[in-house]
Design a protein around this motif. Structure first.
Motif, short mmCIF file in Angstrom:
data_model
loop_
_atom_site.label_atom_id
_atom_site.label_comp_id
_atom_site.label_asym_id
_atom_site.label_seq_id
_atom_site.Cartn_x
_atom_site.Cartn_y
_atom_site.Cartn_z
N ILE A 375 0.91 -1.26 0.13
CA ILE A 375 0.05 -0.07 -0.12
C ILE A 375 0.92 1.43 -0.04
O ILE A 375 0.84 2.21 -0.91
CB ILE A 375 -0.98 0.06 1.28
CG1 ILE A 375 -1.87 -1.18 1.05
CG2 ILE A 375 -1.57 1.32 1.46
CD1 ILE A 375 -2.73 -1.46 2.25
N SER A 376 1.93 1.19 0.86
CA SER A 376 2.79 2.46 0.79
C SER A 376 3.57 2.74 -0.54
O SER A 376 3.63 3.75 -0.91
CB SER A 376 3.86 2.33 2.08
OG SER A 376 4.85 1.56 1.59
N TYR A 379 0.99 4.34 -3.04
CA TYR A 379 0.51 5.60 -2.72
C TYR A 379 1.82 6.55 -3.04
O TYR A 379 1.98 7.48 -3.55
CB TYR A 379 0.33 5.77 -1.29
CG TYR A 379 0.34 6.98 -0.70
CD1 TYR A 379 -0.81 7.64 -0.96
CD2 TYR A 379 1.22 7.78 0.07
CE1 TYR A 379 -1.05 8.99 -0.88
CE2 TYR A 379 1.02 9.07 0.30
CZ TYR A 379 -0.37 9.61 0.21
OH TYR A 379 -0.65 10.92 0.62
N LYS A 382 1.93 7.12 -6.82
CA LYS A 382 0.94 7.81 -7.23
C LYS A 382 1.57 9.34 -6.98
O LYS A 382 1.21 10.09 -7.72
CB LYS A 382 -0.26 7.70 -6.28
CG LYS A 382 -1.48 8.38 -6.83
CD LYS A 382 -2.62 7.89 -5.79
CE LYS A 382 -3.90 8.87 -6.35
NZ LYS A 382 -5.17 8.44 -5.62
#
Length: 415
Positions: A375-376, A379, A382
């Motif tokens: 997830i990190s 992110y 992004k």
């Protein structure tokens, strides 16, 4: 023997890899390490008291510790990030195969008890130590270094191709790379919170791996096997682990996606230990399910290390930080070996609720850590993608972008 392997070799990995960077020929440094620990292993066979045993054990761990992170770093010099997991798995599966056959080899050598006036256990160290010395000497002559130093077996076009690969991995060599590791590089790695999650996954893997190595013969005996048959029954789980390591790593490189091939083996670990705990020590009455669960855990344990190590190497730049980061993660991971060596309590056999319970917890918590990392990374990519390349180059010089390494807005994390 009361001394466990990991208690003496979890500290020197980081300084060892920093020192490795200063060698033009890594084969010389790794050869020195191997010859040194081979000599010390041989001397272990002639110690006469606990003080001598403790001294050689500390020295053995000191020299042995630098080999694996150094070998991983050397692999990273030759292969692109998307090809790294398979190569590390081929190297690491030797650990699984050593677990499969080391017990039988040691049992065979131990039959030399009394030869030359030495006990059987001494011959194990004497013979394996001498073999290690021979292999270490061969490293000086046959272990590959950098592409530029391999002109005897690579032509100019092949060397140029490999050097271009290195240029791309480093984001472009806008200035001559420093051979010495700076405090900036060390601080950047130590303050990178993702490194601690990756290191924790290796810690969990090491705890499960060492716990399995020390208790698997006892478990097979608990299933009703005796003597040589008990040792032979430890072979299939390790062989399955080696095959699994290569299989998962090949898929990871094929799709160039690391997270699923860290999570899937961890799920196998969780499933395997859940089955074992569900049997409540009744292994002899449930040989089939119990043995299947043991194989399942090994199929999860051995792919986790190369997948996590390559994930680490893929997400660090430049090469100085990769050397530090890989060594740091393996260093922390070895702490798990200390835990795994002691978490199976003799008085709790054959149910081992503490050992199996902790192994299950390690597998589950490592799985959560891997998902948090994914997830990190998504992110972070992004955020980095919010600026165009032209905007980034207007804001930063090429030298600044290179110094930022994996913190550069041009950098994209491997998921």
């Amino acid at each position: 023997m009361p001394l466990k392997r990991s208690t003496a070799n979890w500290e020197p990995e980081v300084p060892s890899n920093i020192l490795l960077k200063s060698f033009t020929r890594p084969s010389y440094y790794l050869g020195i390490l191997i010859v040194s620990w081979g000599i010390i292993m041989t001397l272990t066979g002639v110690v006469q008291n606990f003080g001598g045993l403790l001294a050689v054990r500390i020295l053995l761990g000191t020299f042995e510790a630098g080999f694996f992170p150094g070998a991983v770093y050397l692999c990273s010099l030759w292969y692109m990030p998307r090809d790294l997991a398979t190569r590390i798995s081929l190297f690491y599966c030797a650990s699984a195969l050593s677990g499969a056959f080391s017990g039988l080899l040691a049992a065979g050598i131990a039959k030399m008890d009394g030869v030359g006036g030495y006990e059987g256990w001494r011959w194990i160290f004497l013979l394996e130590g001498l073999l290690t010395v021979i292999l270490g000497v061969l490293c000086f002559f046959f272990l590959i270094d950098s592409p530029n130093l391999s002109r005897k077996w690579l032509d100019n076009d092949e060397i140029r191709y490999l050097e271009l690969q290195h240029f791309i991995k480093e984001g472009g060599k806008f200035k001559e790379e420093q051979k010495r590791t700076s405090w900036r590089d060390i601080r950047a790695v130590m303050l990178n919170w993702r490194m601690y999650l990756l290191a924790y996954i290796l810690l969990c893997q090491s705890a499960c791996s060492y716990g399995t190595k020390f208790t698997l013969p006892t478990i097979t005996k608990g299933m009703g096997f005796e003597g040589t048959n008990a040792q032979l029954m430890t072979v299939p789980p390790y062989v399955a682990g080696a095959i699994s390591a290569v299989f998962f790593s090949t898929l990871s490189d094929r799709f160039y996606w690391r997270m699923p091939f860290v999570v899937a083996p961890l799920l196998l670990i969780v499933t395997g230990y859940s089955i074992i705990m569900g049997l409540k020590g009744q292994l002899q009455a449930h040989i089939g399910p119990g043995f299947f669960a043991i194989i399942l855990t090994c199929m999860g344990i051995y792919p986790t290390h190369p997948a996590t190590t390559s994930w680490t190497m893929n997400n660090l730049a430049p090469s100085n930080r990769r050397a530090i980061g890989s060594a740091f993660n393996i260093c922390v991971g070895n702490i798990g070996g200390i835990i795994g060596s002691y978490m199976y309590l003799d008085r709790e056999g054959p149910t081992y609720p503490t050992g199996f319970g902790l192994s299950l917890a390690f597998g589950g918590s490592a799985l959560v850590a891997a998902l948090i990392l994914e997830i990190s990374f998504v992110y972070a990519n992004k955020l980095n993608g919010m600026m165009s390349e032209s905007e980034i180059r207007d804001a930063y010089s090429d030298e600044q972008l290179l110094e930022m390494g994996d913190k550069s807005p041009l950098f994209r994390y491997t998921l």
